[in-house]
Motif scaffolding. Structure first.
Motif, PDB file in Angstrom:
ATOM      1  N   GLY A 178       0.838  -1.215   0.000  1.00 41.73           N
ATOM      2  CA  GLY A 178       0.000   0.000   0.000  1.00 41.73           C
ATOM      3  C   GLY A 178       0.864   1.251   0.000  1.00 41.73           C
ATOM      4  O   GLY A 178       0.622   2.190  -0.765  1.00 41.73           O
ATOM      5  N   ALA A 179       1.893   1.270   0.860  1.00 44.46           N
ATOM      6  CA  ALA A 179       2.773   2.440   0.936  1.00 44.46           C
ATOM      7  C   ALA A 179       3.507   2.625  -0.392  1.00 44.46           C
ATOM      8  O   ALA A 179       3.667   3.758  -0.874  1.00 44.46           O
ATOM      9  CB  ALA A 179       3.776   2.271   2.079  1.00 44.46           C
ATOM     10  N   ILE A 190       2.469   1.696  -3.420  1.00 45.30           N
ATOM     11  CA  ILE A 190       1.520   2.216  -4.423  1.00 45.30           C
ATOM     12  C   ILE A 190       1.306   3.719  -4.209  1.00 45.30           C
ATOM     13  O   ILE A 190       1.371   4.524  -5.139  1.00 45.30           O
ATOM     14  CB  ILE A 190       0.162   1.465  -4.345  1.00 45.30           C
ATOM     15  CG1 ILE A 190       0.350  -0.001  -4.768  1.00 45.30           C
ATOM     16  CG2 ILE A 190      -0.890   2.139  -5.222  1.00 45.30           C
ATOM     17  CD1 ILE A 190      -0.865  -0.891  -4.526  1.00 45.30           C
ATOM     18  N   ALA A 191       1.105   4.106  -2.945  1.00 45.99           N
ATOM     19  CA  ALA A 191       0.848   5.518  -2.653  1.00 45.99           C
ATOM     20  C   ALA A 191       2.017   6.388  -3.113  1.00 45.99           C
ATOM     21  O   ALA A 191       1.823   7.411  -3.793  1.00 45.99           O
ATOM     22  CB  ALA A 191       0.599   5.706  -1.156  1.00 45.99           C
ATOM     23  N   PHE A 192       3.228   5.985  -2.777  1.00 52.47           N
ATOM     24  CA  PHE A 192       4.392   6.809  -3.126  1.00 52.47           C
ATOM     25  C   PHE A 192       4.672   6.795  -4.631  1.00 52.47           C
ATOM     26  O   PHE A 192       5.199   7.769  -5.171  1.00 52.47           O
ATOM     27  CB  PHE A 192       5.632   6.377  -2.326  1.00 52.47           C
ATOM     28  CG  PHE A 192       5.690   7.029  -0.986  1.00 52.47           C
ATOM     29  CD1 PHE A 192       4.910   6.568   0.061  1.00 52.47           C
ATOM     30  CD2 PHE A 192       6.488   8.146  -0.765  1.00 52.47           C
ATOM     31  CE1 PHE A 192       4.927   7.187   1.300  1.00 52.47           C
ATOM     32  CE2 PHE A 192       6.518   8.777   0.468  1.00 52.47           C
ATOM     33  CZ  PHE A 192       5.734   8.295   1.507  1.00 52.47           C
ATOM     34  N   ILE A 247       2.298   9.412  -5.835  1.00 50.72           N
ATOM     35  CA  ILE A 247       2.709  10.748  -5.361  1.00 50.72           C
ATOM     36  C   ILE A 247       3.885  11.247  -6.205  1.00 50.72           C
ATOM     37  O   ILE A 247       3.946  12.418  -6.590  1.00 50.72           O
ATOM     38  CB  ILE A 247       3.074  10.718  -3.852  1.00 50.72           C
ATOM     39  CG1 ILE A 247       1.823  10.430  -3.014  1.00 50.72           C
ATOM     40  CG2 ILE A 247       3.691  12.043  -3.419  1.00 50.72           C
ATOM     41  CD1 ILE A 247       2.094  10.235  -1.530  1.00 50.72           C
ATOM     42  N   GLY A 297       4.068  13.790   1.037  1.00 48.18           N
ATOM     43  CA  GLY A 297       4.814  12.532   0.989  1.00 48.18           C
ATOM     44  C   GLY A 297       5.622  12.315   2.249  1.00 48.18           C
ATOM     45  O   GLY A 297       5.602  11.226   2.840  1.00 48.18           O
ATOM     46  N   LEU A 313       3.344  11.596   5.171  1.00 47.66           N
ATOM     47  CA  LEU A 313       2.800  10.243   5.066  1.00 47.66           C
ATOM     48  C   LEU A 313       3.841   9.200   5.503  1.00 47.66           C
ATOM     49  O   LEU A 313       3.549   8.301   6.305  1.00 47.66           O
ATOM     50  CB  LEU A 313       2.364   9.967   3.621  1.00 47.66           C
ATOM     51  CG  LEU A 313       1.624   8.665   3.376  1.00 47.66           C
ATOM     52  CD1 LEU A 313       0.276   8.658   4.078  1.00 47.66           C
ATOM     53  CD2 LEU A 313       1.417   8.443   1.871  1.00 47.66           C
TER      54      LEU A 313
END
Lengths: 487, 81
Positions: A56-57, A59-61, A64, A87, A90
Motif C-alpha cells: 500500500g505504501a 503504491i501511494a508513493f 505521489i 509525501g 505520510l
C-alpha cells in the motif's frame, strides 16, 4: 528466514537460477518482476500480515511521485512543495504510528499521572512491522529526490516496487538511495563473475563476524547485563567494550551478507560501515558507522536545518547537529534511553564544531612499521571509549539500569583483582578483529585480499576460506537474531 | 551581471573563505569533491559569504538542488539579472 540459514540458501538458489535464465536478453522487466515477487515472498515469510502495508505504501508513493513531477512540469512550485510535504508527512506518519504510538500513549499517561490525573486506557498494542524504519526512509528519500530534481519519478511500478522491497535489504538495510539503485534496475543484469565472487567472500566474512564473533559475545554480555551487581568493575568495563564490538560484528556482519547477496545479483547497494573503530573523533566515527542511515539524516535533516540556521553561525550548527542526533537516537526505538543516547553524541560534537574541525577529513598515516602513530592511536582509543560509554545507554533497558551499570563501574569493586575479571577468553578474538580492521582499512571487507605474493597464491586464499568455513561449524555461537531487526 | 564577472567574484570568495593559496579555478563542473577544503561546514560559510557579497538570498530548495558550481551560478544569474 535469516540470511545465515539453510532456508535462505535454498530460497536464494531458486532466486538466482531464474534471475539469470537467458530469457531476459533485451528487457529488464522480467528480471525486475522476479525480484519483486521473490522480495514480497521473503517479506511475507517474515511477517505476512504486514505485506499489504508495504504494498500500500509503495503504491501511494508511486502515484505521489508521478503527481509531483506533473505539477513541477506545469511550473506549479507551491503545489510541488505541498505534495512533497504530503509525501514526507505520510512516510513519517506510517513510521510514527507503528513505531512510536505506544510510546507516546504511555509517556502521556505517565505525564497525566505525575500531575495527579489517573487515566486508565489500555496500552495500544500496535504491532511493529518488520523493516518499517528502513522502507519508510527509502520512500521519503524518493519523494525528496524527485522534488530536488536529482531523479525522474519511476514510471514502471514493478521497478519502483523492487527498489522499495528488495529482499536482501528490506528487513534491516542498508537504506538504498533511489538515484543509485533504481538506475541499476533499468538494464538487464548479466552474471558478473568478479562481482559475484567478491559478493560470496563478503557473505562469508559477514557470516563469520556474525556467527563466530557477535553470537559468542552475546551470551556473555547478556549474562553480565542480567546481573550487573554480581560482577567486578573491571568486568563491567570490559563488557562494555565487548558490547561495542558485538554490535559492530552483528550489524556489519548482517550488512556484509546483504551487500554480498546483492552483488551476486549484480546489484550494488550502499555501504554501511567503513572501519568505524579506527575513527579519531566522534564525527569521524559517525561518518563511518551505519553510513546509509547517517548519510540519509545528513542529507534530509542536518543539511536543511544547517541551511535554515545559517545566519546563527556555530550556534546554528550545534542546534542542527543536536536535533539530528536526537532523531538518530529515536530512530532506534521509542525510548528515552535512545533519545539520550542521541543527545549524548550530539553534545560530543560541540568541541569539534567550536574548533572548526568536525567536517575535516584527515587520512590515517601509519608509522614506519605500519601501525598507527601514537597520536592517532590515542585518539582512536578515546573515541572507542566515548562510543562504548554511549552504548551503555543504548544497551540498557531503562535509565535506572544504565545508571546502575555506570555507578557499579565507578564503585571500583575488585577493579584490579585479575581473578575477578571475567570474559578474558574473548580478548584475543576481539583484538584479532580490531587488528584486521586496521590492516584492511582501505578495503570494503576483510576478504578483499591485498595484492602481494602471499595472497596471489590461490592455495593461501583457499586455506583462508577453509579456515573460516570450518570456524562457522566449530566456533559458531548460539544462534541469535540480528540486533538491528528490532529497529 | 555577466557570467564571467560572477565567476571572478566567486573565485575570490572561495579563496577567501576556504583559505586557498593556489586559487579556486572554478568552472561550471566544479563540485565539492574537487576542492579538499570544501566540506559541509565551509559550504554553509560559502553560501552566507556569497549572499552577503552579491546582496541576494537563496531559498533552501535552491541550495539543495545544486549539483555543481555551474548550477549555483545559474541561480545567481537569475537573481542578479
Amino acid at each position: 528466514m535469516i540470511v545465515n540459514s539453510l532456508q535462505f540458501f535454498l530460497f536464494f538458489v531458486v532466486v538466482f537460477t531464474i534471475y539469470y535464465l537467458p530469457i531476459y536478453r533485451n528487457t529488464p522487466k522480467f528480471q525486475n518482476l522476479w525480484l519483486f515477487l521473490t522480495s514480497y515472498f521473503f517479506y511475507g515469510f517474515a511477517d505476512w500480515r504486514m505485506a499489504p502495508l508495504l504494498l500500500g505504501a509503495t503504491i501511494a508513493f508511486y502515484f505521489i511521485g508521478l503527481w509531483l513531477k506533473s505539477e513541477m512540469e506545469k511550473g506549479q512550485t507551491k503545489n510541488a512543495s505541498m505534495i512533497t510535504t504530503l509525501g514526507v508527512v505520510l512516510g513519517v506518519g506510517v513510521l510514527v504510528y507503528f513505531k512510536y504510538m505506544n510510546f507516546f500513549a504511555d509517556s502521556f499517561a505517565q505525564l497525566l499521572k505525575a500531575i495527579g490525573l489517573n487515566v486508565s486506557w489500555t496500552t495500544l498494542n500496535i504491532v511493529l512491522p518488520i523493516g518499517v524504519s528502513f522502507f519508510t526512509f527509502k520512500l521519503i528519500s524518493y519523494i525528496i529526490e524527485v522534488h530536488r530534481e536529482h531523479i525522474q519519478p519511476s514510471k514502471d511500478f514493478i521497478e519502483f516496487g523492487t527498489y522499495v522491497a528488495f529482499f536482501p535489504t528490506i528487513l534491516s538495510g542498508p537504506i538504498d538511495r533511489p538515484n543509485k539503485f533504481i538506475p541499476q534496475l533499468q538494464g538487464v543484469r548479466q552474471f558478473n563473475y568478479d562481482m559475484a565472487a567478491d559478493g560470496c567472500r563478503q557473505v562469508l566474512w559477514g557470516m563469520f563476524t556474525k556467527m563466530c564473533i557477535a553470537d559468542n559475545l552475546a551470551p556473555f554480555t547478556d549474562r553480565v547485563w542480567a546481573n550487573i551487581d554480581g560482577y567486578s568493575s573491571a568486568t563491567l568495563i570490559l563488557t562494555s567494550f565487548y558490547y561495542s564490538v558485538q554490535l559492530y560484528a552483528d550489524f556489519d556482519g548482517y550488512s556484509n551478507m546483504a551487500i554480498g547477496v546483492a552483488k551476486i545479483l549484480n546489484l550494488q547497494v550502499e555501504r554501511n560501515f567503513n572501519h568505524p573503530f579506527l575513527a579519531r573523533n566522534i564525527a569521524e566515527y559517525w561518518r563511518n558507522w551505519h553510513i546509509s542511515l547517517t548519510s540519509w539524516l545528513t542529507d534530509y535533516v542536518f543539511a536543511p536545518l544547517n541551511i535554515a540556521f545559517r545566519y546563527m553561525n556555530n550556534l546554528g550548527i550545534i542546534l542542527a547537529i543536536v536535533i539530528n542526533f536526537v532523531l538518530i537516537g529515536l530512530w532506534h526505538g521509542a525510548d528515552w534511553t535512545f533519545a539520550f543516547f542521541g543527545l549524548y553524541h550530539g553534545l560530543l560534537y560541540i568541541p569539534l564544531i567550536l574548533s572548526g574541525s568536525f567536517a575535516k577529513k584527515k587520512k590515517l598515516r601509519p608509522n614506519k612499521i605500519g601501525i598507527p602513530n601514537m597520536k592517532d592511536f590515542s585518539y582512536m582509543l578515546v573515541t572507542f571509549l566515548l562510543v562504548s560509554i554511549g552504548l551503555i545507554l543504548f544497551r540498557a533497558e531503562s535509565f535506572p539500569q544504565a545508571g546502575e551499570y555506570l555507578s557499579s563501574i565507578l564503585k571500583c569493586n575488585d577493579m584490579f583483582n585479575a581473578s575477578m575479571l571475567e570474559g578474558k577468553r574473548y580478548i584475543w578474538p576481539v583484538i584479532l578483529i580490531l587488528g584486521l580492521e586496521w590492516l584492511q582499512r582501505d578495503k570494503q571487507h576483510a576478504l578483499q585480499f591485498p595484492s602481494n605474493k602471499l595472497f596471489n597464491c590461490a592455495a593461501v586464499r583457499y586455506l583462508v576460506y577453509a579456515v573460516l568455513v570450518s570456524a562457522l561449524f566449530i566456533y559458531a555461537g548460539e544462534v541469535q537474531t540480528f540486533i538491528y531487526f528490532q529497529f | 551581471m555577466e557570467r564571467e564577472e560572477i565567476f571572478s567574484k566567486l573565485n575570490e570568495i572561495f579563496e577567501d573563505v576556504l583559505d586557498l593559496e593556489e586559487g579556486a579555478n572554478l568552472t561550471d563542473s566544479t563540485t565539492a569533491n574537487d576542492i579538499e577544503e570544501w566540506d559541509s561546514l565551509s559550504h554553509i560559510q560559502l553560501i552566507v559569504a556569497i549572499e552577503k557579497a552579491f546582496k541576494i538570498k537563496f531559498t533552501s530548495l535552491e541550495i539543495m538542488k545544486w549539483a555543481n558550481v555551474g548550477e549555483m551560478v545559474d541561480s545567481m544569474e537569475s537573481k542578479l539579472n
